[in-house]
Design a protein around this motif. Structure first.
Motif, PDB file in Angstrom:
ATOM      1  N   UNK A   1       0.837  -1.193   0.000  1.00  0.00           N
ATOM      2  CA  UNK A   1       0.000   0.000   0.000  1.00  0.00           C
ATOM      3  C   UNK A   1       0.875   1.248   0.000  1.00  0.00           C
ATOM      4  N   UNK A   2       0.409   2.348  -0.595  1.00  0.00           N
ATOM      5  CA  UNK A   2       1.183   3.596  -0.563  1.00  0.00           C
ATOM      6  C   UNK A   2       1.342   4.091   0.866  1.00  0.00           C
ATOM      7  N   UNK A   3       2.418   4.808   1.154  1.00  0.00           N
ATOM      8  CA  UNK A   3       2.739   5.152   2.549  1.00  0.00           C
ATOM      9  C   UNK A   3       2.060   6.396   3.099  1.00  0.00           C
ATOM     10  N   UNK A   4       1.319   7.152   2.300  1.00  0.00           N
ATOM     11  CA  UNK A   4       0.856   8.473   2.757  1.00  0.00           C
ATOM     12  C   UNK A   4      -0.022   8.416   3.997  1.00  0.00           C
ATOM     13  N   UNK A   5      -0.912   7.429   4.091  1.00  0.00           N
ATOM     14  CA  UNK A   5      -1.790   7.364   5.260  1.00  0.00           C
ATOM     15  C   UNK A   5      -1.028   7.107   6.539  1.00  0.00           C
ATOM     16  N   UNK A   6      -0.087   6.164   6.509  1.00  0.00           N
ATOM     17  CA  UNK A   6       0.725   5.862   7.691  1.00  0.00           C
ATOM     18  C   UNK A   6       1.597   7.059   8.068  1.00  0.00           C
ATOM     19  N   UNK A   7       2.149   7.748   7.055  1.00  0.00           N
ATOM     20  CA  UNK A   7       2.991   8.906   7.343  1.00  0.00           C
ATOM     21  C   UNK A   7       2.176  10.036   7.967  1.00  0.00           C
ATOM     22  N   UNK A   8       0.953  10.247   7.482  1.00  0.00           N
ATOM     23  CA  UNK A   8       0.094  11.275   8.075  1.00  0.00           C
ATOM     24  C   UNK A   8      -0.190  10.960   9.538  1.00  0.00           C
ATOM     25  N   UNK A   9      -0.381   9.672   9.858  1.00  0.00           N
ATOM     26  CA  UNK A   9      -0.590   9.287  11.250  1.00  0.00           C
ATOM     27  C   UNK A   9       0.625   9.556  12.107  1.00  0.00           C
ATOM     28  N   UNK A  10       1.819   9.325  11.550  1.00  0.00           N
ATOM     29  CA  UNK A  10       3.052   9.611  12.290  1.00  0.00           C
ATOM     30  C   UNK A  10       3.207  11.110  12.509  1.00  0.00           C
ATOM     31  N   UNK A  11       2.848  11.919  11.525  1.00  0.00           N
ATOM     32  CA  UNK A  11       2.870  13.371  11.731  1.00  0.00           C
ATOM     33  C   UNK A  11       1.978  13.745  12.913  1.00  0.00           C
ATOM     34  N   UNK A  12       0.755  13.222  12.920  1.00  0.00           N
ATOM     35  CA  UNK A  12      -0.187  13.549  13.992  1.00  0.00           C
ATOM     36  C   UNK A  12       0.306  13.044  15.340  1.00  0.00           C
ATOM     37  N   UNK A  13       0.893  11.852  15.355  1.00  0.00           N
ATOM     38  CA  UNK A  13       1.412  11.292  16.610  1.00  0.00           C
ATOM     39  C   UNK A  13       2.551  12.138  17.158  1.00  0.00           C
ATOM     40  N   UNK A  14       3.459  12.548  16.304  1.00  0.00           N
ATOM     41  CA  UNK A  14       4.588  13.374  16.726  1.00  0.00           C
ATOM     42  C   UNK A  14       4.107  14.732  17.221  1.00  0.00           C
ATOM     43  N   UNK A  15       3.120  15.303  16.533  1.00  0.00           N
ATOM     44  CA  UNK A  15       2.573  16.588  16.970  1.00  0.00           C
ATOM     45  C   UNK A  15       2.005  16.492  18.380  1.00  0.00           C
ATOM     46  N   UNK A  16       1.297  15.390  18.654  1.00  0.00           N
ATOM     47  CA  UNK A  16       0.673  15.243  19.957  1.00  0.00           C
ATOM     48  C   UNK A  16       1.651  14.958  21.076  1.00  0.00           C
ATOM     49  N   UNK A  17       2.692  14.167  20.783  1.00  0.00           N
ATOM     50  CA  UNK A  17       3.634  13.769  21.824  1.00  0.00           C
ATOM     51  C   UNK A  17       4.734  14.804  22.045  1.00  0.00           C
ATOM     52  N   UNK A  18       5.223  15.408  20.956  1.00  0.00           N
ATOM     53  CA  UNK A  18       6.372  16.307  21.071  1.00  0.00           C
ATOM     54  C   UNK A  18       6.077  17.731  20.623  1.00  0.00           C
ATOM     55  N   UNK A  19       5.169  17.898  19.685  1.00  0.00           N
ATOM     56  CA  UNK A  19       4.908  19.217  19.118  1.00  0.00           C
ATOM     57  C   UNK A  19       5.240  19.250  17.642  1.00  0.00           C
ATOM     58  N   UNK A  20       4.627  20.207  16.928  1.00  0.00           N
ATOM     59  CA  UNK A  20       4.829  20.281  15.488  1.00  0.00           C
ATOM     60  C   UNK A  20       6.256  20.670  15.128  1.00  0.00           C
ATOM     61  N   UNK A  21       6.996  21.232  16.088  1.00  0.00           N
ATOM     62  CA  UNK A  21       8.378  21.619  15.809  1.00  0.00           C
ATOM     63  C   UNK A  21       9.316  20.419  15.755  1.00  0.00           C
ATOM     64  N   UNK A  22       8.872  19.249  16.238  1.00  0.00           N
ATOM     65  CA  UNK A  22       9.690  18.036  16.179  1.00  0.00           C
ATOM     66  C   UNK A  22       9.552  17.396  14.792  1.00  0.00           C
ATOM     67  N   UNK A  23      10.660  17.116  14.156  1.00  0.00           N
ATOM     68  CA  UNK A  23      10.629  16.474  12.843  1.00  0.00           C
ATOM     69  C   UNK A  23       9.984  15.091  12.964  1.00  0.00           C
ATOM     70  N   UNK A  24       8.996  14.766  12.112  1.00  0.00           N
ATOM     71  CA  UNK A  24       8.329  13.457  12.192  1.00  0.00           C
ATOM     72  C   UNK A  24       9.168  12.364  11.549  1.00  0.00           C
ATOM     73  N   UNK A  25      10.314  12.098  12.119  1.00  0.00           N
ATOM     74  CA  UNK A  25      11.236  11.097  11.589  1.00  0.00           C
ATOM     75  C   UNK A  25      11.873  10.336  12.741  1.00  0.00           C
ATOM     76  N   UNK A  26      12.578   9.245  12.404  1.00  0.00           N
ATOM     77  CA  UNK A  26      13.095   8.303  13.394  1.00  0.00           C
ATOM     78  C   UNK A  26      11.944   7.794  14.257  1.00  0.00           C
ATOM     79  N   UNK A  27      10.825   7.514  13.597  1.00  0.00           N
ATOM     80  CA  UNK A  27       9.622   7.030  14.251  1.00  0.00           C
ATOM     81  C   UNK A  27       9.230   5.682  13.656  1.00  0.00           C
ATOM     82  N   UNK A  28       8.770   4.727  14.462  1.00  0.00           N
ATOM     83  CA  UNK A  28       8.340   3.431  13.927  1.00  0.00           C
ATOM     84  C   UNK A  28       7.042   3.555  13.143  1.00  0.00           C
ATOM     85  N   UNK A  29       6.913   2.735  12.102  1.00  0.00           N
ATOM     86  CA  UNK A  29       5.709   2.711  11.284  1.00  0.00           C
ATOM     87  C   UNK A  29       4.837   1.551  11.769  1.00  0.00           C
ATOM     88  N   UNK A  30       3.818   1.860  12.528  1.00  0.00           N
ATOM     89  CA  UNK A  30       2.950   0.816  13.066  1.00  0.00           C
ATOM     90  C   UNK A  30       2.142   0.177  11.940  1.00  0.00           C
TER      91      UNK A  30
END
Length: 412
Positions: free
Chosen positions: A221-250
């Motif tokens: 499957x294309x990765x956009x949906x999972x990546x959007x979820x990682x963006x949202x997860x990072x925003x909630x846990x760390x803030x939008x200023x944290x780069x959404x990378x070095x994160x596991x893809x559930x």
């Protein structure tokens, strides 16, 4: 003034002159694609807050074939997303409306809360351009572009794809969408798969192997949906200023292509965010760049998204100023309210500086608002921020001394 008739102490509630500016939401996504129930809610944009909502709205039936849209919404929610908007374009539909009729992406323009945009199943140059153009026009969101399936020539991901002249994109087999495979079939020269340059877009590679939420089978499957979820997860846990990378893809059990380190060295400078598999750590996002030029100040995803969040928060929080007298009192209020908001942003770690004065400035006075500006009905404030950039490269210095080996971090 109230009237008092007897001696004593009176307490009054006086409203504060300050009007706090609150943060803007950054984790609401929007997905445009083909739903399992091809005829469900065509021509509408509907909110989805959980997987049950999606099944009720877009998969209410038996023996429904899964689609990239369904897997994207599930991946978004599985990776930390909490709310998204969905537009079903139907079998053979396009992500843009035709003529005077609004459809596809255009249905989302009236939804102010969207900050992440994707069209899973549509990965041709025309679709990429539509996503990027909408994000650039509205300036309130960042679009996630998907690569074509089965791309193994990574050099093709560094070359910008253009639509073939007069030919519609070919549909991909087994994707449930109508996106093409990248460059047009009539293009001359080497194969190209990269979206065009943009400050408001991101591009991830490769596709993911996931367990389909409807059939239970393992599918790519294309990765956009999972990546959007990682963006949202990072925003909630760390803030939008944290780069959404070095994160596991559930939910990802494997990758369609394993990128090597030399290949990654080629892709990263071109704005291709690679998803890598690391022994002992699983599948992780290993890039946080936009599709901007290498020398652009907007080449980092978190810088772009933080700037959008600040702009939106200030625009929403200062709407009360419209039609106020354009004088010294208004200018002082602008400096006070925006300064207080940016101070909170700095304290959250999103701005660089040992003091608030080093992290930002707000200038709104007679210099930024001379008589000709005031006569035009405008009030102008100059705002500068020092945004924290991600430590994309960490450098270690290795040296030896009499007591053994010493490792020292010298850069980031």
């Amino acid at each position: 003034m109230p009237s008092y008739f007897s001696p004593g102490i009176y307490v009054e509630e006086v409203p504060s002159a300050a009007r706090p500016i609150g943060p803007a939401g950054t984790s609401t996504a929007a997905f445009v694609g083909v739903a399992p129930d091809r005829g469900a809610h065509l021509g509408k944009a509907l909110p989805v807050n959980n997987w049950s909502d999606f099944l009720r709205l877009y998969a209410d039936g038996e023996n429904l074939e899964s689609t990239p849209l369904a897997r994207a919404v599930f991946g978004f929610l599985d990776n930390g997303g909490t709310r998204c908007w969905v537009v079903n374009v139907g079998e053979g539909g396009a992500i843009t409306g035709t003529g005077q009729r609004r459809g596809g992406l255009q249905l989302l323009e009236a939804v102010d809360e969207i900050s992440i945009l994707a069209a899973p199943g549509f990965h041709d140059p025309v679709s990429h351009d539509a996503l990027l153009s909408m994000a650039e026009r509205l300036r309130t969101m960042v679009a996630i572009c998907d690569p074509a399936p089965d791309v193994e020539d990574v050099s093709a991901l560094t070359r910008v794809a253009t639509p073939s002249s007069g030919k519609p994109p070919k549909p991909s087999e087994g994707t449930g969408g109508s996106g093409g495979s990248g460059a047009g079939s009539g293009d001359a020269g080497p194969t190209a798969h990269r979206p065009r340059q943009s400050d408001f877009g991101a591009f991830y590679y490769p596709w993911l192997l996931v367990r389909d939420p409807l059939s239970g089978e393992l599918v790519h499957t294309p990765p956009s949906g999972h990546m959007a979820g990682i963006w949202a997860r990072t925003d909630g846990l760390r803030g939008v200023h944290k780069a959404p990378a070095n994160e596991p893809v559930r939910g990802a059990v494997d990758l369609a292509y394993l990128v090597t380190r030399p290949e990654h060295d080629v892709l990263n400078p071109k704005g291709v965010n690679v998803i890598r598999h690391f022994a002992g750590e699983g599948i992780r996002v290993w890039g946080a760049r936009t599709l901007a030029a290498e020398a652009s100040e907007w080449r980092y995803l978190n810088v772009r998204r933080l700037s959008i969040a600040i702009e939106q928060a200030i625009a929403n929080g200062t709407r009360w100023m419209v039609f106020e007298p354009n004088d010294f009192s208004l200018w002082r209020s602008i400096r006070r309210d925006i300064g207080a908001f940016l101070t909170r942003v700095w304290r959250d770690g999103a701005l660089l500086g040992r003091t608030a004065e080093e992290a930002f400035f707000v200038k709104c006075d007679e210099e930024t608002n001379p008589p000709d500006v005031r006569d035009a009905g405008m009030v102008v404030a100059h705002i500068g921020i020092a945004v924290v950039k991600p430590a994309e490269f960490v450098v270690f210095k290795l040296s030896q001394w009499a007591g053994g080996t010493e490792t020292e971090t010298i850069g980031g």
